[in-house]
Scaffold this motif. Structure first.
Motif, PDB file in Angstrom:
ATOM      1  N   ASN A 101      44.294  40.685  51.400  1.00 44.68           N
ATOM      2  CA  ASN A 101      44.024  41.521  52.563  1.00 44.68           C
ATOM      3  C   ASN A 101      44.978  42.708  52.662  1.00 44.68           C
ATOM      4  O   ASN A 101      44.642  43.721  53.275  1.00 44.68           O
ATOM      5  N   LEU A 103      45.864  44.536  50.179  1.00 42.01           N
ATOM      6  CA  LEU A 103      45.430  45.577  49.245  1.00 42.01           C
ATOM      7  C   LEU A 103      44.573  46.600  49.981  1.00 42.01           C
ATOM      8  O   LEU A 103      43.923  46.280  50.975  1.00 42.01           O
ATOM      9  N   THR A 104      44.561  47.814  49.472  1.00 42.76           N
ATOM     10  CA  THR A 104      43.686  48.819  50.069  1.00 42.76           C
ATOM     11  C   THR A 104      42.234  48.438  49.808  1.00 42.76           C
ATOM     12  O   THR A 104      41.928  47.698  48.855  1.00 42.76           O
ATOM     13  N   GLN A 105      41.355  48.941  50.630  1.00 45.44           N
ATOM     14  CA  GLN A 105      39.923  48.669  50.431  1.00 45.44           C
ATOM     15  C   GLN A 105      39.483  49.197  49.066  1.00 45.44           C
ATOM     16  O   GLN A 105      38.679  48.563  48.386  1.00 45.44           O
ATOM     17  N   GLU A 106      40.020  50.329  48.662  1.00 44.05           N
ATOM     18  CA  GLU A 106      39.680  50.906  47.359  1.00 44.05           C
ATOM     19  C   GLU A 106      40.079  49.955  46.229  1.00 44.05           C
ATOM     20  O   GLU A 106      39.309  49.743  45.288  1.00 44.05           O
ATOM     21  N   LYS A 107      41.264  49.371  46.323  1.00 49.20           N
ATOM     22  CA  LYS A 107      41.736  48.436  45.298  1.00 49.20           C
ATOM     23  C   LYS A 107      40.873  47.182  45.282  1.00 49.20           C
ATOM     24  O   LYS A 107      40.489  46.691  44.214  1.00 49.20           O
ATOM     25  N   LYS A 108      40.554  46.632  46.459  1.00 50.42           N
ATOM     26  CA  LYS A 108      39.718  45.436  46.529  1.00 50.42           C
ATOM     27  C   LYS A 108      38.340  45.700  45.928  1.00 50.42           C
ATOM     28  O   LYS A 108      37.818  44.864  45.170  1.00 50.42           O
ATOM     29  N   THR A 109      37.768  46.848  46.244  1.00 44.38           N
ATOM     30  CA  THR A 109      36.453  47.202  45.690  1.00 44.38           C
ATOM     31  C   THR A 109      36.531  47.345  44.187  1.00 44.38           C
ATOM     32  O   THR A 109      35.664  46.841  43.460  1.00 44.38           O
TER      33      THR A 109
END
Length: 127
Positions: A101, A103-109
């Protein structure tokens, strides 16, 4: 061996450590575990135990402290993948943890996309 096996091996090792501190006939005695963790020098285990409980602590600790171990194992097992693929595979099963959680949304995606791409093309014996 698959990445899921690696994940389960780490669970087994964590469970073994907890049992070594509080085993009562092969089960974890929560009262004894609490006493052992507070009376001995196990600050890492105690921290995760108090924050996430007996059932939630393993994935949280795995996500925060075992990423390098999992990546290293994967690199030794299969040398054909990219650094990004090793990292993405190491996160399999750890989504929803505090580390995930954070992590940035970009990294998770990106990790999810890389993992899904690898999963569809991977040799089924390696999954």
């Amino acid at each position: 061996m698959s990445h899921e096996h690696l994940h389960e091996i780490i669970h087994a090792e964590m469970f073994r450590k907890l049992l070594s501190l509080s085993s009562t006939r092969g089960k974890i005695d929560v009262t004894k575990l609490n006493q052992m963790l507070t009376q001995n020098n196990f600050p890492g285990l105690y921290d995760y135990y108090t924050r996430y409980g007996i059932n939630g602590m393993q994935h949280e600790q795995m996500a925060a402290h075992y990423q390098d171990t999992m990546i290293s194992f994967l690199k030794n097992y299969d040398t054909t993948l990219t650094t990004e693929q090793y990292e993405a595979i190491s996160w399999a099963g750890l989504k929803g943890t505090s580390s995930w959680n954070a992590l940035t949304q970009e990294k998770k995606t990106s990790l999810t996309d890389i993992y899904n791409s690898w999963l569809t093309s991977a040799n089924k014996q390696c999954q």
